[in-house]
Each structure stands twice: as C-alpha cells, then as structure tokens.
Scaffold this motif. Structure first.
Motif, PDB file in Angstrom:
ATOM      1  N   ASP A 249      70.360 -21.636  17.894  1.00 25.74           N
ATOM      2  CA  ASP A 249      71.628 -22.339  17.857  1.00 25.74           C
ATOM      3  C   ASP A 249      71.577 -23.381  16.750  1.00 25.74           C
ATOM      4  OD1 ASP A 249      70.760 -25.001  18.953  1.00 25.74           O
ATOM      5  OD2 ASP A 249      70.246 -23.706  20.664  1.00 25.74           O
TER       6      ASP A 249
ATOM      7  N   CYS B 132      73.621 -17.472  19.032  1.00 30.55           N
ATOM      8  CA  CYS B 132      74.972 -18.027  18.961  1.00 30.55           C
ATOM      9  C   CYS B 132      75.122 -18.762  17.635  1.00 30.55           C
ATOM     10  CB  CYS B 132      75.210 -19.033  20.092  1.00 30.55           C
ATOM     11  SG  CYS B 132      75.248 -18.326  21.745  1.00 30.55           S
TER      12      CYS B 132
ATOM     13  N   SER C  89      75.827 -23.636  19.709  1.00 29.07           N
ATOM     14  CA  SER C  89      75.399 -23.776  21.100  1.00 29.07           C
ATOM     15  C   SER C  89      76.477 -24.488  21.901  1.00 29.07           C
ATOM     16  CB  SER C  89      74.099 -24.562  21.180  1.00 29.07           C
ATOM     17  OG  SER C  89      74.299 -25.869  20.666  1.00 29.07           O
TER      18      SER C  89
ATOM     19  N   CYS D 200      72.772 -20.996  24.663  1.00 30.42           N
ATOM     20  CA  CYS D 200      73.468 -19.836  24.102  1.00 30.42           C
ATOM     21  C   CYS D 200      73.707 -18.855  25.229  1.00 30.42           C
ATOM     22  CB  CYS D 200      72.611 -19.198  23.009  1.00 30.42           C
ATOM     23  SG  CYS D 200      73.347 -17.710  22.278  1.00 30.42           S
TER      24      CYS D 200
END
Length: 278
Positions: free
Chosen positions: A31, A268, A271, A277
C-alpha cells in the motif's frame, strides 16, 4: 537499419539490467504507506499522422497525476517518437529491479502482428507488417523483462486498442495513398498471459477494438480507471472488475475490458484508514 539497431540495443540493455541488485521482497499487502519504491512509466500517444487519437495525451497526464498523488515516482511521456519510446522503456527496465511496485500505463495505438503486441510511436510509417515490428515496441519483450525480477509487483495497463490503422493489410500514407500489403493485422491486441507476479490489463477483449472518447477529455476506459484508483482498501482485482463493469455498461457491452493476472500477493493502490488492503 537504424530502428532495428535501436531495438537490439533495448534488448541488450534490458537484459544487462539483470545484474543490478534486486529490490526488497514485499511482506504482506502493498500500500501507499509502506516504505517502498513505487515507479510508473505513463505514455500517451495521440498525434499520429494516420488515424490520430484525441484522448491519449490527456489520459496519460491524468493517470500520471493520480499515481503521483498515490506516492509513485512517475515518468510521463506524451506523443513519443520511436527513439523516445524505446529509451523510455529501456530506462524503466534498468530502474525496475530496485522498485517493489512497477507500473506501465500506455494509451495510444497498439497493433498485433503474428500473435505479438506492439506499441506504436507517432512517427511510425510502415510499408509492410515487418515494418510494424521494426518501427514499434514489443510489449511481450517488456513484460518478459519485468517478470525476470523475482520480487515485487508488475502492473501493465494497455488502453491501446482504440482503432487499428493497419487492419486488413491497408495503410493510408501521409500523402493519402492507400498502400496494401500481404498479411492482414487483426483488430485489437492478442492475448498476453501474465507471468508470475504480474497483472496485465487491457481496455478491451482480445482482438477487440476499444473506443476513443467521442465526448469529454478521457477515453471511457481511462475515465473509469481514474475514478477507481484512489479508492481506499480496494484490491487491484476488484478495482479492474469495477472498471470492466463501468466500461461495459457505458458502451452497451461493445467494449469489455479484461485482465490476465498471476499476482501472488494482495495489492491496493491506496490502503484504507487502518493501513489495510482488502
């Protein structure tokens, strides 16, 4: 001959980059808050002499801005000629082993020849299918280079099937002459299987044609991608599912994006508020 040598130089340089030290392995979800290197190469080609496209430069600029906002170190290239396109891919390949997240976004013309996919620079002027191969950048070679890096995540997004100016073996030259050659190039791009650790996203199905935005400043695919990129905690597979649903609905299923993924970790772009995620 110059273009052929340029392509060979790219291959040699990218293979040579394998000797560089690899970046750190990813542990857990990736993330924007993790202390890691995220790099992106964003290209938008629209100023073609034959079949110009309205949206790609603006699409690329917007995607580059969105990724910078998510913590990416972004290289933006717009309306690239062959030397700049090749050099941009080479530079990115050299930097790639030191990054844990590596992303390419390309908007513009893309052509398949004999089952391989090529990104077309704005100065391409092919007189044969062999010229298309010499005057363009092979996506498969680039993906293969990224897949040789044993750690991290590779993301390749190709909004590159809007129209095929070479379909049916016919090229309209700058002077308006229609040139025909043997070996028709199918519309759209060919299937490209994602190696381990890689997700490849296409703006439409294999051999299909995507739509340049008839109205508005972005293509329908770029518009939905931009709308979903900053969603907190949205896993990448769900992100592209949302993009696919949105594009299919907007085009009456005339255009249905697809992905090939062999990711082995959760990912992701952003986040959630707890740093998670998913």
């Amino acid at each position: 001959m110059a273009t052929l040598l340029t392509r060979r130089m790219l291959l040699r340089c990218t293979l040579g980059a394998a000797a560089l030290p690899f970046g750190p392995a990813m542990s857990g979800p990736a993330d924007a808050n993790v202390a890691e290197s995220r790099i992106a190469l964003v290209i938008g080609n629209g100023a073609y002499r034959t079949a110009p496209l309205k949206n790609p430069p603006g699409d690329a600029g917007a995607v580059a801005a969105a990724l910078r906002g998510l913590g990416y170190d972004v290289t933006l290239r717009q309306n690239t000629r062959l030397p700049e396109l090749i050099e941009s891919l080479r530079e990115f390949s050299v930097r790639a082993p030191k990054a844990s997240v590596r992303m390419l976004f390309y908007a513009g013309h893309g052509v398949q020849v004999k089952g391989r996919n090529y990104l077309v620079p704005i100065d391409a002027d092919p007189q044969s299918e062999a010229d298309i191969q010499r005057q363009s950048a092979d996506v498969g070679e680039f993906v293969d280079r990224l897949s040789a890096i044993p750690t991290g995540v590779n993301i390749v997004v190709l909004d590159a099937c809007r129209v095929n100016p070479f379909a049916g073996g016919v090229i309209v030259g700058p002077d308006g002459r229609r040139l025909r050659f043997r070996g028709a190039t199918p519309g759209g791009l060919a299937t490209l299987d994602a190696p381990v650790g890689t997700l490849v996203a296409f703006s439409t199905a294999p051999n299909g044609v995507a739509l340049d935005g008839a109205s508005g400043k972005h293509s329908v695919y770029a518009r939905h991608l931009l709308a979903n990129l900053p969603t907190p905690g949205l896993q990448i597979e769900q992100l592209f599912k949302r993009v696919r649903i949105g594009v299919a609905e907007d085009t009456g299923r005339a255009q249905v994006p697809w992905e090939s993924s062999s990711l082995t970790t959760d990912f992701c772009f952003k986040s959630d508020d707890r740093g998670r995620c998913g």
